[in-house]
Motif scaffolding. Structure first.
Motif, PDB file in Angstrom:
ATOM      1  N   TYR A 117       0.825  -1.199   0.000  1.00  0.00           N
ATOM      2  CA  TYR A 117       0.000   0.000   0.000  1.00  0.00           C
ATOM      3  C   TYR A 117       0.868   1.260   0.000  1.00  0.00           C
ATOM      4  O   TYR A 117       1.917   1.314   0.643  1.00  0.00           O
ATOM      5  CB  TYR A 117      -0.921   0.009   1.220  1.00  0.00           C
ATOM      6  N   VAL A 118       0.359   2.268  -0.701  1.00  0.00           N
ATOM      7  CA  VAL A 118       1.047   3.558  -0.764  1.00  0.00           C
ATOM      8  C   VAL A 118       0.125   4.643  -0.213  1.00  0.00           C
ATOM      9  O   VAL A 118      -1.096   4.481  -0.164  1.00  0.00           O
ATOM     10  CB  VAL A 118       1.468   3.903  -2.209  1.00  0.00           C
ATOM     11  N   ARG A 119       0.734   5.734   0.169  1.00  0.00           N
ATOM     12  CA  ARG A 119      -0.043   6.848   0.712  1.00  0.00           C
ATOM     13  C   ARG A 119      -0.954   7.443  -0.350  1.00  0.00           C
ATOM     14  O   ARG A 119      -0.599   7.511  -1.532  1.00  0.00           O
ATOM     15  CB  ARG A 119       0.880   7.916   1.274  1.00  0.00           C
ATOM     16  N   CYS A 120      -2.107   7.879   0.101  1.00  0.00           N
ATOM     17  CA  CYS A 120      -3.099   8.507  -0.769  1.00  0.00           C
ATOM     18  C   CYS A 120      -2.960  10.015  -0.619  1.00  0.00           C
ATOM     19  O   CYS A 120      -3.678  10.662   0.139  1.00  0.00           O
ATOM     20  CB  CYS A 120      -4.498   8.023  -0.371  1.00  0.00           C
ATOM     21  N   GLU A 121      -2.010  10.565  -1.338  1.00  0.00           N
ATOM     22  CA  GLU A 121      -1.628  11.964  -1.151  1.00  0.00           C
ATOM     23  C   GLU A 121      -2.694  12.942  -1.633  1.00  0.00           C
ATOM     24  O   GLU A 121      -2.779  14.074  -1.151  1.00  0.00           O
ATOM     25  CB  GLU A 121      -0.313  12.243  -1.888  1.00  0.00           C
ATOM     26  N   ASP A 122      -3.509  12.535  -2.610  1.00  0.00           N
ATOM     27  CA  ASP A 122      -4.423  13.476  -3.254  1.00  0.00           C
ATOM     28  C   ASP A 122      -5.803  13.531  -2.607  1.00  0.00           C
ATOM     29  O   ASP A 122      -6.666  14.288  -3.055  1.00  0.00           O
ATOM     30  CB  ASP A 122      -4.577  13.134  -4.738  1.00  0.00           C
ATOM     31  N   TYR A 186      -3.780   5.961   3.348  1.00  0.00           N
ATOM     32  CA  TYR A 186      -3.290   5.067   2.320  1.00  0.00           C
ATOM     33  C   TYR A 186      -4.438   4.741   1.365  1.00  0.00           C
ATOM     34  O   TYR A 186      -5.621   4.834   1.725  1.00  0.00           O
ATOM     35  CB  TYR A 186      -2.738   3.788   2.934  1.00  0.00           C
ATOM     36  N   ARG A 187      -4.069   4.348   0.162  1.00  0.00           N
ATOM     37  CA  ARG A 187      -5.068   3.939  -0.822  1.00  0.00           C
ATOM     38  C   ARG A 187      -5.448   2.494  -0.521  1.00  0.00           C
ATOM     39  O   ARG A 187      -4.686   1.566  -0.810  1.00  0.00           O
ATOM     40  CB  ARG A 187      -4.508   4.072  -2.244  1.00  0.00           C
ATOM     41  N   GLU A 235      -3.827 -15.245  18.695  1.00  0.00           N
ATOM     42  CA  GLU A 235      -2.685 -15.927  18.074  1.00  0.00           C
ATOM     43  C   GLU A 235      -2.716 -15.775  16.557  1.00  0.00           C
ATOM     44  O   GLU A 235      -1.698 -15.458  15.926  1.00  0.00           O
ATOM     45  CB  GLU A 235      -2.689 -17.412  18.446  1.00  0.00           C
ATOM     46  N   THR A 236      -3.889 -15.983  15.957  1.00  0.00           N
ATOM     47  CA  THR A 236      -4.028 -15.856  14.503  1.00  0.00           C
ATOM     48  C   THR A 236      -3.782 -14.419  14.069  1.00  0.00           C
ATOM     49  O   THR A 236      -3.106 -14.165  13.061  1.00  0.00           O
ATOM     50  CB  THR A 236      -5.427 -16.312  14.058  1.00  0.00           C
ATOM     51  N   LEU A 237      -4.311 -13.473  14.828  1.00  0.00           N
ATOM     52  CA  LEU A 237      -4.129 -12.061  14.493  1.00  0.00           C
ATOM     53  C   LEU A 237      -2.656 -11.673  14.538  1.00  0.00           C
ATOM     54  O   LEU A 237      -2.132 -11.055  13.608  1.00  0.00           O
ATOM     55  CB  LEU A 237      -4.924 -11.186  15.465  1.00  0.00           C
ATOM     56  N   LEU A 238      -1.981 -12.040  15.599  1.00  0.00           N
ATOM     57  CA  LEU A 238      -0.579 -11.618  15.773  1.00  0.00           C
ATOM     58  C   LEU A 238       0.349 -12.266  14.757  1.00  0.00           C
ATOM     59  O   LEU A 238       1.351 -11.672  14.355  1.00  0.00           O
ATOM     60  CB  LEU A 238      -0.112 -11.933  17.190  1.00  0.00           C
ATOM     61  N   ALA A 239       0.017 -13.489  14.328  1.00  0.00           N
ATOM     62  CA  ALA A 239       0.862 -14.173  13.350  1.00  0.00           C
ATOM     63  C   ALA A 239       0.961 -13.370  12.066  1.00  0.00           C
ATOM     64  O   ALA A 239       2.025 -13.301  11.432  1.00  0.00           O
ATOM     65  CB  ALA A 239       0.312 -15.569  13.063  1.00  0.00           C
ATOM     66  N   ALA A 240      -0.151 -12.741  11.660  1.00  0.00           N
ATOM     67  CA  ALA A 240      -0.145 -11.904  10.460  1.00  0.00           C
ATOM     68  C   ALA A 240       0.317 -10.490  10.781  1.00  0.00           C
ATOM     69  O   ALA A 240       1.053  -9.876   9.989  1.00  0.00           O
ATOM     70  CB  ALA A 240      -1.543 -11.869   9.838  1.00  0.00           C
ATOM     71  N   PHE A 241      -0.072  -9.967  11.941  1.00  0.00           N
ATOM     72  CA  PHE A 241       0.286  -8.593  12.292  1.00  0.00           C
ATOM     73  C   PHE A 241       1.797  -8.414  12.379  1.00  0.00           C
ATOM     74  O   PHE A 241       2.328  -7.351  12.025  1.00  0.00           O
ATOM     75  CB  PHE A 241      -0.369  -8.195  13.616  1.00  0.00           C
ATOM     76  N   ASP A 242       2.496  -9.436  12.829  1.00  0.00           N
ATOM     77  CA  ASP A 242       3.954  -9.355  12.931  1.00  0.00           C
ATOM     78  C   ASP A 242       4.612  -9.160  11.571  1.00  0.00           C
ATOM     79  O   ASP A 242       5.768  -8.722  11.492  1.00  0.00           O
ATOM     80  CB  ASP A 242       4.506 -10.616  13.597  1.00  0.00           C
ATOM     81  N   LEU A 243       3.894  -9.464  10.508  1.00  0.00           N
ATOM     82  CA  LEU A 243       4.418  -9.295   9.153  1.00  0.00           C
ATOM     83  C   LEU A 243       3.991  -7.977   8.523  1.00  0.00           C
ATOM     84  O   LEU A 243       4.450  -7.630   7.432  1.00  0.00           O
ATOM     85  CB  LEU A 243       3.936 -10.447   8.257  1.00  0.00           C
ATOM     86  N   LEU A 244       3.112  -7.246   9.198  1.00  0.00           N
ATOM     87  CA  LEU A 244       2.565  -6.021   8.638  1.00  0.00           C
ATOM     88  C   LEU A 244       3.554  -4.876   8.798  1.00  0.00           C
ATOM     89  O   LEU A 244       3.899  -4.483   9.909  1.00  0.00           O
ATOM     90  CB  LEU A 244       1.244  -5.675   9.342  1.00  0.00           C
ATOM     91  N   GLU A 245       4.003  -4.355   7.689  1.00  0.00           N
ATOM     92  CA  GLU A 245       4.981  -3.267   7.699  1.00  0.00           C
ATOM     93  C   GLU A 245       4.279  -1.912   7.815  1.00  0.00           C
ATOM     94  O   GLU A 245       3.120  -1.767   7.482  1.00  0.00           O
ATOM     95  CB  GLU A 245       5.812  -3.312   6.408  1.00  0.00           C
ATOM     96  N   ARG A 246       4.996  -0.922   8.307  1.00  0.00           N
ATOM     97  CA  ARG A 246       4.523   0.466   8.399  1.00  0.00           C
ATOM     98  C   ARG A 246       3.319   0.649   9.321  1.00  0.00           C
ATOM     99  O   ARG A 246       2.629   1.665   9.249  1.00  0.00           O
ATOM    100  CB  ARG A 246       4.207   1.029   7.007  1.00  0.00           C
TER     101      ARG A 246
END
Length: 292
Positions: A117-122, A186-187, A235-246
């Motif tokens: 995902y990228v920032r939604c600047e506009d 973000y967009r 447990e399921t939430l954190l397993a994916a959240f640990d991979l979430l950048e930014r």
């Protein structure tokens, strides 16, 4: 309404320099007021051709083009200059069912879409362009009120007050000073639920039907997590959240935002998927027993 004949579809494709001959097509149900056609070329390539309001197709095209490097999103084949129609690759598989483990498809969603995902600047609004909100707090307040209207007596007034007060504390303008309230837009895909996830052989292979919006990445992440009643545990939430950048939030805030999203999802379940309600109510009790 566009004339949905093979002759017209082939003429349309050729006008965009696409010289595949379309030999089969049929109309898909479930679209809004527009027309959706599944078309197949003689070369056995399959596409989805949609005709709809440019205010709907334009943002969808923009999102698909922005994240063209994501293996989960279909590639755009052609689009009208005025965004009145759009064609992109059709992803074969099933939605809702044969999903495999949530821990697995949440990880793939995170790594192959959300982390791109990228920032939604506009955007000078929060939420959806057709329903712009002045703040992220306002967007959440409306969602909570809509959920309360759907819930009736399924959840208590105390549940409603707790969720509302939590949203006010987390998203109020004064929270900006402490860095709590999201300030970066973000967009977003905007409808990241199992109804829009395509699965094949119990693996996530595609994400379809974007409803683009401007907001924090965590919204699409938690929307996906809460979009089915299975495996709604920390447990399921954190397993994916640990991979979430930014996305950097404390565990306590992650739990609180999950409760807000879950409350809204239970409201949708009452209205659209009542068969999922027992599982969601069990999850609601679980999330309310977690310590912050």
């Amino acid at each position: 309404m566009f004339e949905s004949t093979l002759l017209h579809v082939n003429a349309l494709f050729k006008s965009h320099g696409v010289h595949e001959e379309i030999v089969h097509m049929h109309t898909l149900s479930g679209t809004t007021e527009g027309l959706a056609l599944k078309v197949e070329s003689r070369e056995s390539n399959v596409y989805l051709l949609k005709f709809d309001d440019p205010a709907s197709l334009g943002p969808a095209r923009q999102l698909l083009e922005t994240y063209a490097d994501s293996p989960l999103l279909p590639g755009v084949l052609l689009a009208a200059a005025d965004d009145s129609y759009l064609a992109y690759a059709f992803i074969e598989g099933t939605t809702h069912f044969n999903r495999g483990a949530k821990k697995d498809w949440m990880r793939r969603l995170t790594q192959e879409l959300l982390n791109r995902y990228v920032r939604c600047e506009d955007a000078d609004y929060w939420g959806r362009p057709e329903y712009p909100r002045a703040s992220w707090q306002h967007f959440n307040e409306i969602g909570i009120e809509e959920a309360r209207g759907n819930l009736g007596s399924v959840l208590t007034d105390d549940d409603y007050r707790c969720v509302k007060q939590t949203a006010e504390r987390l998203f109020a303008p004064h929270a900006v000073r402490s860095g709590a309230e999201p300030t970066e837009k973000y967009r977003l895909h905007g409808d990241t639920g199992v109804h829009n996830f395509v699965y094949r052989e119990e693996a996530l292979v595609g994400v379809i039907d974007p409803s683009p919006m401007a907001g924090p990445i965590l919204y699409d992440f938690l929307y996906a997590f809460c979009s089915s009643p299975d495996e709604l545990n920390l447990e399921t939430l954190l397993a994916a959240f640990d991979l979430l950048e930014r996305v950097q939030v404390e565990r306590s805030r992650l739990i609180e935002e999950t409760r807000i999203q879950l409350y809204c999802r239970i409201g949708l379940s009452v209205k659209h998927h009542p068969h999922d309600l027992p599982g969601y109510l069990e999850a609601w009790n679980y999330w309310n027993t977690l310590s912050l």
